[in-house]
Design an enzyme around this catalytic site. Structure first.
Site, mmCIF file in Angstrom:
data_model
loop_
_atom_site.group_PDB
_atom_site.id
_atom_site.type_symbol
_atom_site.label_atom_id
_atom_site.label_comp_id
_atom_site.label_asym_id
_atom_site.label_seq_id
_atom_site.Cartn_x
_atom_site.Cartn_y
_atom_site.Cartn_z
ATOM 1 N N THR A 63 51.729 -6.701 -28.895
ATOM 2 C CA THR A 63 53.235 -6.569 -28.804
ATOM 3 C C THR A 63 53.768 -6.415 -27.281
ATOM 4 O O THR A 63 54.408 -6.689 -26.882
ATOM 5 C CB THR A 63 53.720 -5.356 -29.399
ATOM 6 N N ARG A 65 49.095 -14.693 -35.018
ATOM 7 C CA ARG A 65 48.925 -13.383 -34.392
ATOM 8 C C ARG A 65 48.120 -13.179 -33.144
ATOM 9 O O ARG A 65 48.239 -12.815 -32.435
ATOM 10 C CB ARG A 65 49.085 -12.306 -35.398
ATOM 11 N N ARG A 80 51.524 -14.091 -25.085
ATOM 12 C CA ARG A 80 52.076 -12.696 -24.393
ATOM 13 C C ARG A 80 51.531 -12.533 -23.150
ATOM 14 O O ARG A 80 52.258 -11.807 -22.261
ATOM 15 C CB ARG A 80 52.219 -11.555 -25.332
ATOM 16 N N ASN A 131 59.110 -9.893 -25.031
ATOM 17 C CA ASN A 131 57.679 -10.252 -25.208
ATOM 18 C C ASN A 131 57.372 -11.816 -25.760
ATOM 19 O O ASN A 131 56.456 -12.155 -26.498
ATOM 20 C CB ASN A 131 56.784 -9.441 -26.179
ATOM 21 N N PHE A 189 65.236 1.737 -29.779
ATOM 22 C CA PHE A 189 65.109 0.495 -29.153
ATOM 23 C C PHE A 189 65.941 -0.549 -29.775
ATOM 24 O O PHE A 189 66.257 -1.677 -29.636
ATOM 25 C CB PHE A 189 64.070 0.017 -28.600
ATOM 26 N N HIS A 202 57.542 -13.923 -31.650
ATOM 27 C CA HIS A 202 57.556 -13.217 -32.501
ATOM 28 C C HIS A 202 56.370 -14.034 -33.638
ATOM 29 O O HIS A 202 56.483 -15.078 -33.782
ATOM 30 C CB HIS A 202 58.869 -12.762 -33.315
ATOM 31 N N LYS A 261 61.425 -16.430 -28.606
ATOM 32 C CA LYS A 261 62.304 -15.689 -28.404
ATOM 33 C C LYS A 261 63.137 -16.146 -27.200
ATOM 34 O O LYS A 261 62.849 -16.948 -26.436
ATOM 35 C CB LYS A 261 61.982 -14.228 -28.166
HETATM 36 P P1 CMP Z 1 58.126 -8.481 -32.196
HETATM 37 O O1 CMP Z 1 56.654 -8.681 -32.685
HETATM 38 O O2 CMP Z 1 59.258 -9.215 -32.486
HETATM 39 O O3 CMP Z 1 58.682 -6.920 -33.387
HETATM 40 C C1 CMP Z 1 59.390 -6.126 -33.041
HETATM 41 C C2 CMP Z 1 59.901 -6.118 -31.602
HETATM 42 O O4 CMP Z 1 60.352 -4.753 -31.233
HETATM 43 C C3 CMP Z 1 58.617 -6.193 -30.835
HETATM 44 O O5 CMP Z 1 58.238 -7.621 -30.914
HETATM 45 C C4 CMP Z 1 59.104 -5.598 -29.399
HETATM 46 O O6 CMP Z 1 59.692 -6.911 -28.708
HETATM 47 C C5 CMP Z 1 60.130 -4.885 -29.957
HETATM 48 N N1 CMP Z 1 59.405 -3.372 -29.417
HETATM 49 C C6 CMP Z 1 58.673 -2.603 -30.184
HETATM 50 N N2 CMP Z 1 58.422 -1.341 -29.665
HETATM 51 C C7 CMP Z 1 59.336 -1.408 -28.620
HETATM 52 C C8 CMP Z 1 59.514 -0.141 -27.969
HETATM 53 N N3 CMP Z 1 59.118 0.876 -27.939
HETATM 54 N N4 CMP Z 1 60.518 -0.391 -27.116
HETATM 55 C C9 CMP Z 1 61.402 -1.731 -26.824
HETATM 56 N N5 CMP Z 1 61.054 -2.854 -27.711
HETATM 57 C C10 CMP Z 1 59.818 -2.624 -28.628
#
Ligand code: CMP
Length: 125
Positions: free
Chosen positions: A84, A78, A95, A105, A50, A108, A2
């Site tokens: 996450t 993963r 991460r 983070n 978000f 993905h 990212k």
């Molecule tokens: P990713 O695995 O790319 O898939 C969805 C993304 O949404 C996740 O990583 C986070 O970066 C983001 N995300 C998930 N939950 C939240 C949250 N509560 N607030 C902000 N970002 C979020």
């Protein structure tokens, strides 16, 4: 990978993790995501509080989509990525090592074969 990964010169450090673990890179590029692509990629999160922040972040600077191949690749990637939220991510996961926050983070990964096919089509056509 990212935008926060590319901004902090982490492309090489992250690729090492995947390659060292035997995953093969079959497609990869550096690009800036359009809003349309970001919205398609995160279509499952449409309407969440978000969502707009997520799209703004994903489109703010270049990122590196890549396709990794190998036995059980989805689970392996993963596991290497971690959870996450970087704060909860197990030691030495990507991460935990590099993630900044729940929003930023660093990496993905597709969560199923179906989502890998969908996401591959979005990023590579
Ligand atoms: P990713 O695995 O790319 O898939 C969805 C993304 O949404 C996740 O990583 C986070 O970066 C983001 N995300 C998930 N939950 C939240 C949250 N509560 N607030 C902000 N970002 C979020």
């Amino acid at each position: 990978m990212k935008p926060d990964a590319v901004e902090r010169n982490l492309i090489g450090s992250i690729l090492v993790e995947y390659e060292r673990n035997g995953l093969k890179i079959s497609e990869m590029k550096l690009m800036k995501a359009s809003t349309t692509i970001a919205e398609q990629h995160y279509a499952g999160h449409t309407g969440k509080p978000f969502f707009d922040r997520l799209v703004a972040y994903l489109t703010r600077s270049p990122l590196v989509p890549l396709v990794l191949e190998g036995e059980n690749a989805i689970n392996r990637v993963r596991t290497l990525n971690g959870t996450t939220d970087p704060e909860d991510s197990p030691d030495n996961t990507i991460r935990a090592l590099y993630g900044l926050s729940l929003s930023e983070n660093t990496v993905h990964a597709s969560d199923s074969t179906e989502s890998s096919e969908r996401e591959r089509a979005i990023w590579f056509g």
